[in-house]
Write an enzyme that holds these catalytic residues in place. Structure first.
Site, PDB file in Angstrom:
ATOM      1  CG  HIS A  40      24.027   7.394  46.881  1.00 56.65           C
ATOM      2  ND1 HIS A  40      23.819   8.207  45.796  1.00 56.65           N
ATOM      3  CD2 HIS A  40      23.324   6.263  46.607  1.00 56.65           C
ATOM      4  CE1 HIS A  40      23.026   7.613  44.938  1.00 56.65           C
ATOM      5  NE2 HIS A  40      22.714   6.424  45.404  1.00 56.65           N
ATOM      6  CD  GLU A  71      24.548  11.730  46.111  1.00 53.41           C
ATOM      7  OE1 GLU A  71      25.178  10.651  46.170  1.00 53.41           O
ATOM      8  OE2 GLU A  71      23.989  12.136  45.071  1.00 53.41           O
TER       9      GLU A  71
HETATM   10  P1  PGA Z   1      20.219   1.734  41.564  1.00 51.61           P
HETATM   11  O1  PGA Z   1      20.331   2.788  42.718  1.00 51.61           O
HETATM   12  O2  PGA Z   1      19.515   0.558  42.139  1.00 51.61           O
HETATM   13  O3  PGA Z   1      19.400   2.434  40.507  1.00 51.61           O
HETATM   14  O4  PGA Z   1      21.598   1.429  41.116  1.00 51.61           O
HETATM   15  C1  PGA Z   1      20.763   2.343  43.962  1.00 51.61           C
HETATM   16  C2  PGA Z   1      20.892   3.533  44.866  1.00 51.61           C
HETATM   17  O5  PGA Z   1      21.232   4.617  44.353  1.00 51.61           O
HETATM   18  O6  PGA Z   1      20.672   3.394  46.064  1.00 51.61           O
END
Ligand code: PGA
Length: 243
Positions: A138, A143
Site C-alpha cells: 500500500h 490498500e
Molecule cells: P511503516 O509504514 O513505515 O510504519 O512501515 C509504511 C507505510 O505503511 O506506508
C-alpha cells in the site's frame, strides 16, 4: 524509476533530509507531501537536527500529510497529527496555517476529503511527495484491492495494516481505528516528484513487485511505474529481492 541503495536506514534518512532541505532553500514556498509510520522517524530526526543547525527557513513551506485515522485528530494519542507534531512540526518554524492534514474527526468525512483535494489544488499541487510503502504494497492507505480510489477517500484498513500501526496505541490492536482518510492514487500520482523510502527485509517483496512486477491494484505502489519522476530509496534489507 530511479533506484538508490543505502547501507542502512540512517544514511538513507540523512541523504533524503539533505535533499529536502536543499529543495526548501531552492523553493521556499515548496509544497511537501509527507508520510507517517516507522520508516520516516529517522528522516524527521535528521530534518529536525539539520533545521536547527542550518537555520532552514520553514516560514513559507506548506505540507500535506497522506492520511489520518477516522475518529482521531489534533491532540489525540495515536493520531497522525500528533505524530507529525512530535516528530517534526513542533521542532521547525512552520506556520500552523501551512500545515495540511486531514481531520479524522470531521462530522462529514466526504466533505473533508473534498476539502483536502481543493486545498492541494489551491496550493498549486504537491512538489515533492515523500512516501513509505506497506509490506502489502500500500501507499498512503490505498490498500490492495480489486479497485482503487483516485481521490482522497475513506479507506477500510486491512488487518495487517492495523497490526503495523498498533505501536501508536501502546500495542493494543483493539484501539487501532478500522478506517482512515487517505489521499487517493491520483492525488499521489499528481505530485510533481515522488520519493519513496523503504527499509527492512519485510518490505522486500512489496518493493520488488513495485519495481519489477506488473502494474496491479493488488500492489498499489506498482502504479508509481507510470509516474515520470520517482526515486526509490532502499536499505539493504528492502533491496534484497530486486532482480
Ligand atoms: P511503516 O509504514 O513505515 O510504519 O512501515 C509504511 C507505510 O505503511 O506506508
Amino acid at each position: 524509476m530511479n533506484i538508490e541503495r543505502f547501507d542502512n536506514e540512517d544514511v538513507l534518512a540523512s541523504a533524503l533530509a539533505v535533499r529536502l532541505i536543499e529543495a526548501i532553500s531552492l523553493k521556499p514556498r515548496i509544497v511537501l507531501g509527507l508520510p507517517t509510520g516507522r520508516t520516516p522517524v529517522a528522516l524527521y530526526r535528521e530534518v529536525r537536527t539539520r533545521s536547527r543547525r542550518g537555520h532552514v527557513d520553514w516560514s513559507q513551506v506548506r505540507t500535506f500529510n497522506l492520511d489520518e485515522f477516522v475518529g482521531l485528530g489534533a491532540g489525540d494519542a495515536g493520531s497522525y497529527r500528533t505524530y507529525m507534531q512530535g516528530e517534526l512540526f513542533d521542532h521547525v518554524r512552520i506556520e500552523p496555517i501551512n500545515i495540511g492534514m486531514l481531520d479524522g474527526r470531521a462530522a462529514n468525512l466526504a466533505a473533508e476529503c473534498a476539502r483536502y483535494e481543493l486545498a492541494i489544488e489551491a496550493a498549486g499541487g504537491i512538489d515533492i511527495q515523500v512516501l513509505g510503502i506497506g509490506a502489502n504494497g500500500h501507499i498512503g492507505f490505498n490498500e490492495p484491492a480489486d479497485t482503487l480510489d483516485a481521490e482522497t477517500h475513506v479507506a477500510v484498513l486491512q488487518a495487517e495494516t492495523r497490526a503495523a500501526n498498533a505501536g501508536l496505541f501502546d500495542g493494543d490492536l483493539t484501539r487501532v481505528p478500522t478506517h482512515a482518510l487517505s489521499m487517493g492514487m491520483a492525488t499521489i500520482l499528481h505530485a510533481h516528484e515522488i520519493v519513496l523510502m523503504a527499509t527492512g527485509a519485510e518490505k522486500s517483496s512489496a518493493v520488488a513487485g513495485m519495481i519489477d512486477g506488473p502494474i496491479t491494484t493488488r500492489l498499489p505502489a506498482s502504479f508509481l511505474q507510470v509516474h515520470p519522476r520517482v526515486t526509490v530509496l532502499l536499505d539493504r534489507g528492502a533491496a534484497a529481492r530486486l532482480a
